[in-house]
Write an enzyme that holds these catalytic residues in place. Structure first.
Site, PDB file in Angstrom:
ATOM      1  N   ASP A 176      -8.947   5.370  -3.971  1.00 32.20           N
ATOM      2  CA  ASP A 176     -10.099   5.160  -3.083  1.00 32.20           C
ATOM      3  C   ASP A 176     -10.808   3.844  -3.419  1.00 32.20           C
ATOM      4  O   ASP A 176     -11.199   3.087  -2.524  1.00 32.20           O
ATOM      5  CB  ASP A 176     -11.090   6.322  -3.218  1.00 32.20           C
ATOM      6  CG  ASP A 176     -10.588   7.600  -2.561  1.00 32.20           C
ATOM      7  OD1 ASP A 176      -9.589   7.534  -1.815  1.00 32.20           O
ATOM      8  OD2 ASP A 176     -11.194   8.658  -2.800  1.00 32.20           O
ATOM      9  N   GLU A 202      -3.648   3.980   4.522  1.00 33.64           N
ATOM     10  CA  GLU A 202      -3.784   2.647   3.919  1.00 33.64           C
ATOM     11  C   GLU A 202      -3.457   1.540   4.925  1.00 33.64           C
ATOM     12  O   GLU A 202      -3.092   0.428   4.541  1.00 33.64           O
ATOM     13  CB  GLU A 202      -2.888   2.518   2.688  1.00 33.64           C
ATOM     14  CG  GLU A 202      -1.412   2.698   2.940  1.00 33.64           C
ATOM     15  CD  GLU A 202      -0.920   4.141   2.810  1.00 33.64           C
ATOM     16  OE1 GLU A 202       0.285   4.332   2.592  1.00 33.64           O
ATOM     17  OE2 GLU A 202      -1.742   5.059   2.931  1.00 33.64           O
TER      18      GLU A 202
END
Length: 295
Positions: A176, A202
């Site tokens: 994260d 992502e």
């Protein structure tokens, strides 16, 4: 910001009850009613001042209307209370002015809160970037702007290389942090008028406005190098190095979002197949024309 707005609205309701009580008991209500600058003293006024820049960014016209309605309301209630405390009859027109200003104030605040909630839903809480919900509308507007400015419009699909290994090797919390770090890096290295979105997982999407293929290649190369050199510090460990693969396609006047995304995704996949850490420019009809690696 939404929570602070709710608190300011609750404070405004309490302010209104206090004004009403003062009128019934013939007592002075306080500086946030009687002072000429009462609109700056009350809690709602303080909230408006502290968020003035953001309100201007959201909608400058409505920000100005909100400030004006709030001030008109305070001017009207101050005149009413001064007349009440002096034992004078308050004209109906003065009450009408107060009620109209307050109704306008509440209407604008309600619309603002709805906008803030919508924006919160449409933004990624992890990276702060817009999510894909508004992408189709923004795509059409960007397409019109590029046509109007006689610029080339390119869509870039950006995917983090080997991101699963980051999560598996360092844990999801570091993953994260890496996504936040990457989002900041990308934002720093694109123009302010070129929107960037977290597309999912992502993957990121950027809308680019350039003079042509050579410019967009330089822009993509700059992004690759910026990501590669922006090492993310980790406590008691070696800094984390990231890389991305970028798929680019030029958006034509008759393109829709779906077709542009499909080509950019094909370009990005071709870059992954060619070894990652590179950009690929994919023409329409689909044909890879450039694959370049950095580092």
């Amino acid at each position: 910001m939404i929570r602070a707005l709710d608190e300011a609205l609750n404070a405004h309701l309490a302010w209104g009850r206090r004004v009403f009580r003062s009128a019934l008991t013939h007592t002075a209500p306080g500086a946030d009613v009687l002072e000429p600058a009462a609109h700056e003293i009350c809690q709602l006024g303080q909230w408006l001042q502290s968020h003035a820049n953001l309100l201007q960014t959201i909608n400058p016209h409505k920000a100005k209307a909100l400030e004006a309605a709030h001030r008109r309301m305070h001017d009207a209630i101050r005149a009413i209370m001064e007349q009440e405390l002096a034992g004078q009859t308050v004209p109906a027109a003065q009450m009408d002015a107060f009620e109209q200003a307050q109704d306008e104030l509440i209407r604008l605040l309600t619309a603002l809160k709805a906008r803030l909630i919508t924006d919160a839903i449409r933004h990624d809480p992890l990276t702060g970037l817009p999510l894909r919900y508004g992408l189709e509308h923004d795509f059409c507007e960007f397409q019109k702007a590029c046509r109007r400015n006689q610029n080339a419009f390119y869509l870039a699909m950006i995917d983090v290389d080997h991101f699963k290994q980051v999560n598996d090797r360092l844990d999801h919390q570091v993953g994260d942090q890496a996504l936040r770090h990457l989002a900041r890096t990308l934002r720093k290295n694109i123009r302010g008028n070129e929107p960037i979105y977290r597309f999912g997982g992502e993957e990121f999407v950027v809308l680019l406005q350039t003079r042509g293929a050579e410019d967009v290649q330089h822009a993509a190369q700059r992004l690759l190098e910026a990501v590669r050199t922006a090492l993310m510090p980790l406590p008691q460990k070696e800094p984390l190095a990231l890389s991305v693969t970028i798929g680019l396609t030029q958006v034509q006047d008759d393109d829709d979002l779906s077709s542009a995304l499909q080509r950019a995704d094909q370009a990005m996949y071709a870059g992954k197949q060619a070894g990652r850490n590179r950009f690929v420019l994919w023409d329409a009809p689909p044909q890879p024309t450039l694959a370049q690696r950095t580092g």
